[in-house]
Design an enzyme around this catalytic site. Structure first.
Site, PDB file in Angstrom:
ATOM      1  N   ARG A  17      81.923 -17.993  62.930  1.00  0.00           N
ATOM      2  CA  ARG A  17      81.487 -18.275  61.561  1.00  0.00           C
ATOM      3  C   ARG A  17      80.357 -17.341  61.131  1.00  0.00           C
ATOM      4  O   ARG A  17      80.247 -16.989  59.947  1.00  0.00           O
ATOM      5  CB  ARG A  17      81.092 -19.750  61.431  1.00  0.00           C
ATOM      6  CG  ARG A  17      82.314 -20.660  61.557  1.00  0.00           C
ATOM      7  CD  ARG A  17      81.951 -22.122  61.638  1.00  0.00           C
ATOM      8  NE  ARG A  17      81.788 -22.760  60.349  1.00  0.00           N
ATOM      9  CZ  ARG A  17      82.774 -23.182  59.569  1.00  0.00           C
ATOM     10  NH1 ARG A  17      84.043 -22.978  59.926  1.00  0.00           N
ATOM     11  NH2 ARG A  17      82.531 -23.789  58.429  1.00  0.00           N
ATOM     12  N   GLU A  28      87.990 -20.770  56.806  1.00  0.00           N
ATOM     13  CA  GLU A  28      88.640 -20.905  55.505  1.00  0.00           C
ATOM     14  C   GLU A  28      87.769 -21.691  54.532  1.00  0.00           C
ATOM     15  O   GLU A  28      87.764 -21.429  53.321  1.00  0.00           O
ATOM     16  CB  GLU A  28      90.021 -21.544  55.662  1.00  0.00           C
ATOM     17  CG  GLU A  28      90.066 -23.051  55.782  1.00  0.00           C
ATOM     18  CD  GLU A  28      89.547 -23.576  57.123  1.00  0.00           C
ATOM     19  OE1 GLU A  28      89.375 -24.802  57.243  1.00  0.00           O
ATOM     20  OE2 GLU A  28      89.328 -22.774  58.047  1.00  0.00           O
ATOM     21  N   ASP A  29      86.994 -22.655  55.061  1.00  0.00           N
ATOM     22  CA  ASP A  29      86.114 -23.440  54.199  1.00  0.00           C
ATOM     23  C   ASP A  29      84.945 -22.602  53.687  1.00  0.00           C
ATOM     24  O   ASP A  29      84.513 -22.742  52.541  1.00  0.00           O
ATOM     25  CB  ASP A  29      85.605 -24.678  54.937  1.00  0.00           C
ATOM     26  CG  ASP A  29      85.088 -24.351  56.337  1.00  0.00           C
ATOM     27  OD1 ASP A  29      85.160 -23.173  56.752  1.00  0.00           O
ATOM     28  OD2 ASP A  29      84.620 -25.270  57.027  1.00  0.00           O
ATOM     29  N   ARG A  35      95.058 -13.287  28.452  1.00  0.00           N
ATOM     30  CA  ARG A  35      93.846 -14.079  28.241  1.00  0.00           C
ATOM     31  C   ARG A  35      93.477 -14.046  26.760  1.00  0.00           C
ATOM     32  O   ARG A  35      93.661 -13.038  26.099  1.00  0.00           O
ATOM     33  CB  ARG A  35      92.685 -13.511  29.063  1.00  0.00           C
ATOM     34  CG  ARG A  35      92.995 -13.337  30.542  1.00  0.00           C
ATOM     35  CD  ARG A  35      91.958 -12.427  31.174  1.00  0.00           C
ATOM     36  NE  ARG A  35      92.200 -12.141  32.569  1.00  0.00           N
ATOM     37  CZ  ARG A  35      92.996 -11.176  33.023  1.00  0.00           C
ATOM     38  NH1 ARG A  35      93.646 -10.401  32.176  1.00  0.00           N
ATOM     39  NH2 ARG A  35      93.150 -10.969  34.314  1.00  0.00           N
ATOM     40  N   ARG A  67      96.429 -24.181  53.696  1.00  0.00           N
ATOM     41  CA  ARG A  67      95.895 -25.413  53.116  1.00  0.00           C
ATOM     42  C   ARG A  67      95.407 -25.178  51.686  1.00  0.00           C
ATOM     43  O   ARG A  67      95.183 -26.134  50.948  1.00  0.00           O
ATOM     44  CB  ARG A  67      94.779 -25.977  53.984  1.00  0.00           C
ATOM     45  CG  ARG A  67      93.488 -25.188  53.976  1.00  0.00           C
ATOM     46  CD  ARG A  67      92.460 -25.774  54.929  1.00  0.00           C
ATOM     47  NE  ARG A  67      92.146 -27.159  54.623  1.00  0.00           N
ATOM     48  CZ  ARG A  67      91.322 -27.911  55.351  1.00  0.00           C
ATOM     49  NH1 ARG A  67      90.751 -27.400  56.441  1.00  0.00           N
ATOM     50  NH2 ARG A  67      91.062 -29.155  55.006  1.00  0.00           N
ATOM     51  N   ASP A 115      90.184 -32.831  56.379  1.00  0.00           N
ATOM     52  CA  ASP A 115      90.615 -32.568  57.753  1.00  0.00           C
ATOM     53  C   ASP A 115      91.164 -33.858  58.330  1.00  0.00           C
ATOM     54  O   ASP A 115      90.779 -34.962  57.908  1.00  0.00           O
ATOM     55  CB  ASP A 115      89.441 -32.068  58.596  1.00  0.00           C
ATOM     56  CG  ASP A 115      89.067 -30.628  58.274  1.00  0.00           C
ATOM     57  OD1 ASP A 115      89.910 -29.918  57.685  1.00  0.00           O
ATOM     58  OD2 ASP A 115      87.937 -30.212  58.602  1.00  0.00           O
ATOM     59  N   GLU A 116      92.023 -33.722  59.334  1.00  0.00           N
ATOM     60  CA  GLU A 116      92.670 -34.913  59.883  1.00  0.00           C
ATOM     61  C   GLU A 116      91.697 -35.847  60.597  1.00  0.00           C
ATOM     62  O   GLU A 116      91.963 -37.043  60.719  1.00  0.00           O
ATOM     63  CB  GLU A 116      93.771 -34.493  60.857  1.00  0.00           C
ATOM     64  CG  GLU A 116      93.237 -33.712  62.049  1.00  0.00           C
ATOM     65  CD  GLU A 116      94.332 -33.269  63.006  1.00  0.00           C
ATOM     66  OE1 GLU A 116      95.492 -33.605  62.745  1.00  0.00           O
ATOM     67  OE2 GLU A 116      94.016 -32.602  64.002  1.00  0.00           O
ATOM     68  N   ASP A 117      90.552 -35.326  61.059  1.00  0.00           N
ATOM     69  CA  ASP A 117      89.601 -36.159  61.794  1.00  0.00           C
ATOM     70  C   ASP A 117      88.443 -36.639  60.924  1.00  0.00           C
ATOM     71  O   ASP A 117      87.454 -37.167  61.430  1.00  0.00           O
ATOM     72  CB  ASP A 117      89.058 -35.401  63.004  1.00  0.00           C
ATOM     73  CG  ASP A 117      88.428 -34.070  62.629  1.00  0.00           C
ATOM     74  OD1 ASP A 117      88.611 -33.650  61.468  1.00  0.00           O
ATOM     75  OD2 ASP A 117      87.767 -33.452  63.484  1.00  0.00           O
TER      76      ASP A 117
END
Length: 740
Positions: A695, A647-648, A434, A543, A559-561
């Protein structure tokens, strides 16, 4: 005539030379003189070559250098060099006392010795060991290690302390991997004891590096040792409180200009400066208070000023002084460092250092001139004039930097330990180290992983500093968990909508479905490249892996939906370009404190406040994929994979912890809600009855690891210009959003 003059000149010169020799002014090149001159340059009878890097000592033969009379002329560094019982590696540097070959295969990994039976370890040292074991640096295999840390408690080497470990010399020498201390790091807070408080540790450290508090510049080995701050046993292990500067007052002056409240030592080391503070104290804007009332026999030794000082001392509250002073005096105590240094940093009270010879904490990477005033004990009477001369703009900059440094490197034991390891990592992996900007500007060196890049422009934090902008394209990553059975599925509509965006560079479908990859002809044709890849182990955290395919700065996680229009995508990306360090998206959620259960809760209710933006439809910088995968512990990621959930939330925790900022919500369809997937696919995880319970558990597990709740509330929602205004829709750039 000319010949006679030459003879007279030569005769005169010869006479002068004889006279000078007789008076002893000029030494002749005798054998003894020659040996003497060589010895002062480092020559010893047992050394073949002189050590030209040695300091130049007074004109004394080598075999007479260790007597008491000669020691009077030696500097502290010289006397330290004589004491080879403790500092045999006194001239150590990375090139001479560190084996880089141990770090080539596996990088910078740290091994902690297993704890030995019957050995007592203080809570503070236990915290240090557990922090290392939970960090990204840890390895349980000594064969993969680059650095070794003792399980023997070396923090307190004061022989009068209850935590002093006896027979440490023998115990260390018996360690099978000791190797004279090479590639070892020793942590120490207290060394020496009353009355002189020397920096001796009571055992031979060999070629080991020291991470030491209150270290003097005469004993500090630059770019080998690490100077750490002195912290108390109550210092938080993780997390830690934020700085006390809640807002920037203009002008940045407080009730008191300069303040100090602490002990006064009547005699002994560290007493000179504190005994003289009363000369500067004026009881108005300069409040410097001392007390003699400490120790068992203070009344036996008190002087004529003690009673008056004690009475004045009791009139002021320490915290009130600390939080209402522009500058805080930080004089040395018995040792060079003091707890007051960290207290001043947290309180945004600019430290005025009066500790001559102290190597400031993490001085190798931190520019202390930007956060403190470095004074001189010998010029105490000039301190008030000096701080009065500092203008308000400079004071504000100093104060802001104290807050950054406190929160980045000093607010917890974890940050102190990780900073120490990060400094050593930069030395070992110098080609991936760094730079000063990374260490001295937010978010700080701990969150800037040099393995990702050494160029500032590759990180989301430095665009304004470089006067640049992120790349004007994004990569969409769609997380697919259901089999592709119909062209009417939401994922197909989502693909087509995203591909039409003028900013889309490519689309990646991450196939985490347990079915085989669909044939290429099953996917619709798009105007941008479409790549389908199988997820690693088909787990949720895959992901957020740093895929090499992602070359753009921006990542659109989907997301897929998810149901989005091209206009929504374009607007959200435009917003993200102004806030590249944050998560920007549509579906927002919030956290709350459940006082009845005394735990954190999670809610999806529509309110004015939010603290998370779900990554089912959000933009973020690709660096966060790298940070998620390489910084977070495997225990948290394993929990996410086992639950196939949270994960979100974990990504939101990480980004908020790094930036100290909330995410940004953009215009969202009011009819949006989590729905079931197509009838032929498995149920969406949002419909799982255990979804919210899981959650809630995740929230508290994550908060525990981060040492607190990093999520921050926000009420800001960014809409397009003229959104919902009573003007013609033809005048609006994002027309389609009006019709949602």
């Amino acid at each position: 005539m000319q010949a006679k003059k030459r003879y007279l000149i030569l005769l005169s010169a010869g006479a002068c030379l004889v006279l000078l020799v007789y008076l002893g002014r000029v030494p002749l090149p005798a054998a003894s003189r020659s040996q003497y001159n060589r010895s002062r340059n480092g020559y010893r009878p047992d050394h073949l070559w002189p050590h030209f890097s040695d300091p130049l000592y007074p004109f004394v033969p080598w075999d007479e250098m260790d007597n008491e009379e000669y020691n009077l002329y030696r500097s502290l560094r010289g006397r330290r060099d004589i004491n080879t019982s403790v500092y045999k590696g006194r001239r150590c540097h990375m090139e001479s006392c560190f084996d880089f070959s141990m770090c080539r295969l596996n990088g910078f990994k740290v091994y902690v010795y297993p704890q030995q039976k019957g050995e007592k370890i203080s809570d503070s040292y236990q915290s240090i060991l557990s922090i290392i074991e939970g960090s990204r640096y840890y390895t349980s295999d000594p064969g993969q290690a680059c650095l070794f840390v003792l399980s023997l408690d070396t923090l307190d080497r004061d022989k009068l302390s209850l935590h002093y470990v006896h027979n440490l010399q023998t115990k260390v020498q018996n360690l099978p991997l000791w190797n004279e201390g090479r590639n070892h790091l020793i942590f120490n807070l207290y060394s020496g004891t009353w009355p002189d408080y020397t920096e001796e540790l009571g055992f031979d450290i060999g070629q080991a590096m020291l991470a030491k508090a209150s270290v003097g510049i005469d004993n500090f080995r630059p770019r080998f040792d690490v100077s750490i701050p002195l912290f108390s046993k109550e210092h938080p292990k993780t997390g830690g409180e934020r700085g006390y500067l809640k807002y920037n007052s203009i002008p940045p002056f407080r009730k008191y200009l300069l303040a100090f409240k602490g002990k006064r030592y009547l005699t002994g080391i560290g007493s000179d400066t504190r005994n003289a503070l009363y000369h500067v104290h004026n009881g108005e804007d300069v409040v410097l208070l001392t007390t003699c009332k400490h120790g068992k026999d203070w009344e036996k030794h008190k002087d004529a000023r003690c009673d008056k000082d004690n009475a004045e001392y009791d009139k002021y509250d320490y915290k009130e002084l600390l939080h209402n002073s522009t500058f805080c005096l930080v004089p040395r105590g018995r040792r060079l460092g003091s707890f007051r240094f960290l207290e001043a940093l947290q309180a945004a009270c600019v430290p005025v250092m009066l500790s001559n010879g102290w190597e400031m904490p993490f001085s190798e990477v931190i520019d202390w001139n930007a956060a403190a005033v470095i004074g001189d004990e010998r010029l105490l009477l000039q301190i008030p004039t000096t701080v009065r001369s500092i203008n308000s703009e400079r004071i504000l900059a100093l104060r802001q930097q104290t807050q950054f440094l406190w929160e980045a490197y000093f607010s917890s034991v974890e940050k102190i330990v990780l900073t120490s390891l990060g400094i050593i990592e930069d030395r070992v992996l110098e080609h991936h180290s760094r730079n000063s900007v990374m260490w001295n500007t937010p978010p700080g060196g701990i969150y800037v992983l040099p393995e990702f890049s050494s160029y500032l422009g590759d990180f989301p934090f430095y665009y304004s500093l470089l006067a640049t902008k992120p790349y004007n394209k994004f990569t969409a990553v769609i997380h697919a968990v259901s089999n592709l059975v119909s062209q009417s599925q939401p994922i197909i509509k989502l693909l087509l909508a995203v591909a039409k965006s003028q900013y889309c560079a490519q689309i990646i479908v991450l196939w985490n479905c347990d079915k085989a990859l669909p044939a290429k002809h099953r996917w619709p044709p798009t105007s941008v490249p479409l790549t389908v890849i199988e997820g690693e182990k088909k787990v949720m955290t895959s992901r957020f892996l740093p895929y090499d395919l992602i070359q753009t700065d921006a990542v659109l996680s989907l997301d897929e939906d998810t149901v989005l229009t091209t206009t929504e995508v374009d607007f959200a990306f435009t917003v993200w370009q102004s806030f590249p360090e944050r998560i920007v998206g549509c579906p927002a959620r919030s956290h709350f404190w459940d006082s009845t259960k005394e735990r954190w809760g999670y809610t999806s209710k529509w309110t004015n406040d939010y603290s998370m933006v779900l990554t089912g439809a959000a933009f973020y910088h690709r660096y966060y994929n790298f940070l998620f995968s390489n910084y977070l512990p495997s225990s948290l990621k394993s929990m996410v994979d086992q639950l196939a959930n949270c994960e979100d939330i974990l990504m939101n925790f990480l980004v908020s912890a790094v930036t100290k900022l909330p995410p940004i919500k953009v215009t969202q369809k009011k009819q949006y809600k989590e729905t079931m997937m197509a009838q032929s696919s498995r149920a969406s995880r949002w419909a799982d009855p255990d979804h919210f319970a899981q959650r809630q558990t995740c929230m508290n597990k994550f908060a525990s690891w981060f040492g607190g709740m990093p999520l921050l509330y926000s009420q800001m929602r960014l809409d397009p210009v003229l959104f919902k205004d009573q003007v013609s829709i033809l005048r609006k750039k994002y027309k389609e959003i009006e019709r949602l």
